[in-house]
Each structure stands twice: as C-alpha cells, then as structure tokens.
Scaffold this motif. Structure first.
Motif, mmCIF file in Angstrom:
data_model
loop_
_atom_site.group_PDB
_atom_site.id
_atom_site.type_symbol
_atom_site.label_atom_id
_atom_site.label_comp_id
_atom_site.label_asym_id
_atom_site.label_seq_id
_atom_site.Cartn_x
_atom_site.Cartn_y
_atom_site.Cartn_z
ATOM 1 N N SER A 43 0.847 -1.200 0.000
ATOM 2 C CA SER A 43 0.000 0.000 0.000
ATOM 3 C C SER A 43 0.879 1.245 0.000
ATOM 4 C CB SER A 43 -0.916 0.009 1.226
ATOM 5 O OG SER A 43 -1.928 -0.976 1.112
ATOM 6 N N ILE A 44 0.389 2.313 -0.637
ATOM 7 C CA ILE A 44 1.152 3.560 -0.753
ATOM 8 C C ILE A 44 0.231 4.736 -0.434
ATOM 9 C CG2 ILE A 44 2.356 5.097 -2.363
ATOM 10 C CD1 ILE A 44 3.336 2.581 -3.828
ATOM 11 N N VAL A 45 0.744 5.663 0.385
ATOM 12 C CA VAL A 45 -0.015 6.837 0.807
ATOM 13 C C VAL A 45 0.803 8.087 0.498
ATOM 14 C CG1 VAL A 45 -1.089 8.053 2.751
ATOM 15 C CG2 VAL A 45 -1.172 5.543 2.632
ATOM 16 N N GLY A 46 0.164 9.101 -0.068
ATOM 17 C CA GLY A 46 0.838 10.353 -0.397
ATOM 18 C C GLY A 46 0.486 11.475 0.556
ATOM 19 N N PHE A 47 0.747 12.704 0.114
ATOM 20 C CA PHE A 47 0.439 13.893 0.914
ATOM 21 C C PHE A 47 0.299 15.068 -0.051
ATOM 22 C CE2 PHE A 47 0.744 17.374 3.755
ATOM 23 C CZ PHE A 47 0.585 16.919 5.053
ATOM 24 N N ASP A 48 -0.777 15.793 0.024
ATOM 25 C CA ASP A 48 -1.111 17.016 -0.731
ATOM 26 C C ASP A 48 -2.438 16.894 -1.467
ATOM 27 O OD1 ASP A 48 1.111 18.584 -0.043
ATOM 28 O OD2 ASP A 48 2.297 17.879 -1.753
ATOM 29 N N ASP A 49 -2.813 15.691 -1.907
ATOM 30 C CA ASP A 49 -4.033 15.485 -2.687
ATOM 31 C C ASP A 49 -4.059 16.383 -3.919
ATOM 32 O OD1 ASP A 49 -6.374 14.212 -3.332
ATOM 33 O OD2 ASP A 49 -7.646 15.486 -2.075
ATOM 34 N N LEU A 50 -2.991 16.296 -4.712
ATOM 35 C CA LEU A 50 -2.971 16.995 -6.001
ATOM 36 C C LEU A 50 -4.027 16.389 -6.924
ATOM 37 C CD1 LEU A 50 0.897 17.211 -6.605
ATOM 38 C CD2 LEU A 50 -0.607 18.949 -5.599
ATOM 39 N N PRO A 51 -4.472 17.118 -7.944
ATOM 40 C CA PRO A 51 -5.499 16.580 -8.842
ATOM 41 C C PRO A 51 -5.166 15.208 -9.417
ATOM 42 C CG PRO A 51 -5.232 18.910 -9.245
ATOM 43 C CD PRO A 51 -4.172 18.539 -8.245
ATOM 44 N N VAL A 52 -3.891 14.943 -9.705
ATOM 45 C CA VAL A 52 -3.515 13.649 -10.271
ATOM 46 C C VAL A 52 -3.828 12.503 -9.315
ATOM 47 C CG1 VAL A 52 -1.137 13.740 -9.399
ATOM 48 C CG2 VAL A 52 -1.642 12.411 -11.449
ATOM 49 N N PHE A 90 -7.556 12.737 5.903
ATOM 50 C CA PHE A 90 -7.105 11.584 5.131
ATOM 51 C C PHE A 90 -8.150 11.212 4.090
ATOM 52 C CE2 PHE A 90 -6.743 6.884 4.617
ATOM 53 C CZ PHE A 90 -5.532 6.893 3.932
ATOM 54 N N VAL A 91 -7.689 10.999 2.863
ATOM 55 C CA VAL A 91 -8.573 10.592 1.765
ATOM 56 C C VAL A 91 -8.159 9.181 1.329
ATOM 57 C CG1 VAL A 91 -9.364 11.086 -0.574
ATOM 58 C CG2 VAL A 91 -8.863 12.975 0.997
ATOM 59 N N GLU A 92 -9.046 8.234 1.521
ATOM 60 C CA GLU A 92 -8.731 6.842 1.183
ATOM 61 C C GLU A 92 -9.176 6.515 -0.239
ATOM 62 O OE1 GLU A 92 -9.515 2.263 2.812
ATOM 63 O OE2 GLU A 92 -10.128 4.001 4.010
ATOM 64 N N ARG A 93 -8.227 5.999 -1.016
ATOM 65 C CA ARG A 93 -8.520 5.562 -2.380
ATOM 66 C C ARG A 93 -7.919 4.171 -2.594
ATOM 67 N NH1 ARG A 93 -6.893 11.172 -3.625
ATOM 68 N NH2 ARG A 93 -8.774 12.456 -3.880
ATOM 69 N N ARG A 94 -7.724 3.815 -3.848
ATOM 70 C CA ARG A 94 -7.363 2.443 -4.197
ATOM 71 C C ARG A 94 -6.011 1.983 -3.662
ATOM 72 N NH1 ARG A 94 -4.078 0.200 -7.780
ATOM 73 N NH2 ARG A 94 -3.504 2.260 -8.585
ATOM 74 N N THR A 95 -5.039 2.883 -3.490
ATOM 75 C CA THR A 95 -3.670 2.440 -3.180
ATOM 76 C C THR A 95 -3.471 2.000 -1.738
ATOM 77 O OG1 THR A 95 -2.922 4.686 -2.659
ATOM 78 C CG2 THR A 95 -2.705 3.938 -4.976
ATOM 79 N N LEU A 96 -4.499 2.098 -0.915
ATOM 80 C CA LEU A 96 -4.428 1.556 0.456
ATOM 81 C C LEU A 96 -5.389 0.390 0.565
ATOM 82 C CD1 LEU A 96 -3.412 1.639 3.383
ATOM 83 C CD2 LEU A 96 -5.290 3.241 3.886
ATOM 84 N N GLY A 97 -4.843 -0.771 0.899
ATOM 85 C CA GLY A 97 -5.676 -1.955 1.068
ATOM 86 C C GLY A 97 -5.241 -2.746 2.278
ATOM 87 N N PRO A 98 -5.888 -3.887 2.530
ATOM 88 C CA PRO A 98 -5.502 -4.728 3.666
ATOM 89 C C PRO A 98 -4.057 -5.188 3.552
ATOM 90 C CG PRO A 98 -7.626 -5.386 2.763
ATOM 91 C CD PRO A 98 -7.046 -4.410 1.793
#
Length: 283
Positions: A216-225, A271-279
């Motif tokens: 799983s990968i988590v970023g920071f900033d929530d850019l449009p991409v 925190f915004v959860e999307r596809r790149t974070l999973g179990p």
C-alpha cells in the motif's frame, strides 16, 4: 506606471520556486495570481536552482514590492537578505528559522494520524516511509507527525524502513525500490508528498509488486492527479488553493502595514482513502 511612480511601488509580487518540474507548484500559481490580481498586484514567477546572494539580487533587480518564498530550507539565506533589504516576504508551505515572517502552512497531524489509524485497522504493522529532506520544515514536521501517530499505536518507525529524499518522483522511485529490496519489506509506505508517491507507484510497477494487494502507498497534498482513475492515490488532503490565496493575502497585508505582528496561518489536514491503500498482505 504613474501610480507606481507616485506611490514608490511597482505592484509586482515575486513567487520564488526552485523546481518547476514538481507538479505541486503548478497548482499554486493560479490561486495566488487570482488573489493578487483582485488586490491590484501582478504575480511574477522566479525560478532559481539554489539559495544564494545572487538569487536575492535578481529578485531585487525586478523592483518587487514583496516575495512569496515557496521552496525555503530551514537555514536559507534568502529570507535574511530580503529582511535586511527591507523587502516584505511571506513563507508558503515551508518556513525558515533564520528570519521571522508571516507564513501559510499545513498542519500534518490530523491527516497523518487518520491515515496511520486506517492502515493499522487494515492490518498493517510494518510501516515504511519515504520522507522529505530533513533540512525543510515540511520534512521535519511530517516525519514527527508520522512517528507520533505510530507511537500512539505502539509501533516504532524502524530506521531500516525509512528513506529521506527530495520531493520528486525520481527520488520516490529509487527510495521505494530500496525498500522493496529488503528481505522483509514494509507492507505500507507513507510518502512525503504525492509526487514522491507517484515515484513509489512507478517503482512498485517496475518491480512487479501489486498495489494494494502486496504493497500500500499513501501520499500527501491530494494533487489533482491523485484522484485520476489510473492513479487513485490514498493521500493526506488540505485546502491547497486556499493556502496559496492566504499567502498572497498575508503579503499584501504586510506591504500595507509593515508594523503588524507576524502571523502563521495553518491549514488542517484530512485523510482521503482511495485504491492504493488496502488490507495488509497475509504471509
């Protein structure tokens, strides 16, 4: 021109950045421009690869009324030189420690705490991190917030799972590749920003590591991409456009009244959860 001659002002504001390849900066120019234009100022973009006396001289040569510093390191000399020359300036996103000034910044605590808690709920125990440069306030503050969030869950951030790197995709790629080469690699990697996280996704793709099934990968900033369907990056979000406008507003206020007490406006994160974070993968 007549107003500039009569008032001694040019109505020009400089925005100083060092890396136009970083997508982060592309998204702050428009809101800064709009806010400054609304207040009767013109935004001028200045790009420099370093921090030196030459940088300040180039800024001064343009007859600027003030400067927004967007890529400051903690010990940068530009803020000190601007202060000595009597040029108003404001810190954006980062702050320096040599010269005091107004600032518009991010508080990473709530967003990173929520992200860490969610990863923990999903079974992650081996946390990795690709953090920003330690000579920047953002690098230090985000590292501290991440460590405190993990500490609250009784999980130390193992030094073997930590990398520090510039805020660019290539650095995120190489740092993540080194983490993936460990005998027992982390199951989730928190990145210093979204651009670094994109590099992390590239490394995982190249190494044949499935996201989020194996990592799983988590970023920071929530850019449009980050919200693009092909990316769907889980990340820490805040009002970037609002922060850019706040920096512009703070600088024009400082120009109008240099005697006002300095103020730092901090924007909260979520925190915004999307596809790149999973179990966490079962091994």
């Amino acid at each position: 021109m007549g107003r500039a001659l009569s008032s001694g002002r040019t109505r020009r504001i400089g925005l100083l950045v060092t890396d136009l390849d970083n997508e982060f900066y592309a998204h702050i120019i428009a809101p800064m421009h709009r806010e400054l234009e609304r207040r009767g100022y013109q935004l001028m973009l200045h790009t420099e690869s370093g921090d030196s006396e030459t940088v300040v001289e180039r800024l001064l040569a343009n007859g600027l009324d003030g400067v927004i510093l967007a890529t400051t390191t903690l010990d940068a000399v530009a803020p000190l030189r601007l202060r000595d020359r009597g040029i108003p300036f404001v810190y954006f996103n980062r702050v320096g420690r040599i010269a005091e000034a107004d600032a518009a910044t991010v508080s990473p605590v709530s967003g990173l705490s929520a992200g860490v808690s969610r990863a923990y709920e999903l079974g992650h125990r081996r946390f990795g991190a690709v953090l920003g440069p330690r000579e920047t306030s953002t690098g230090q503050e985000r590292e501290q917030a991440l460590r405190e969030a993990l500490g609250g869950l009784g999980i130390p951030l193992d030094a073997a799972y930590v990398r520090t790197a510039p805020y660019d995709a290539a650095s995120g790629d190489s740092a993540t590749a080194s983490l993936l080469a460990l005998p027992e690699r982390p199951t989730v990697i928190f990145c210093g920003n979204d651009v670094v996280a994109i590099g992390a996704l590239n490394a995982a793709k190249r190494e044949g590591v499935q996201v989020p099934d194996e990592l799983s990968i988590v970023g920071f900033d929530d850019l449009p991409v980050a919200s693009w369907p092909i990316v769907e990056l889980s990340t820490v979000s805040y009002d970037l456009a609002g922060m850019a406008a706040a920096a512009a507003e703070a600088l024009t206020r400082r120009i109008a009244d240099p005697t006002e007490p300095y103020a730092r406006t901090e924007f909260e994160t979520a925190f915004v959860e999307r596809r790149t974070l999973g179990p966490a993968p079962v091994r």
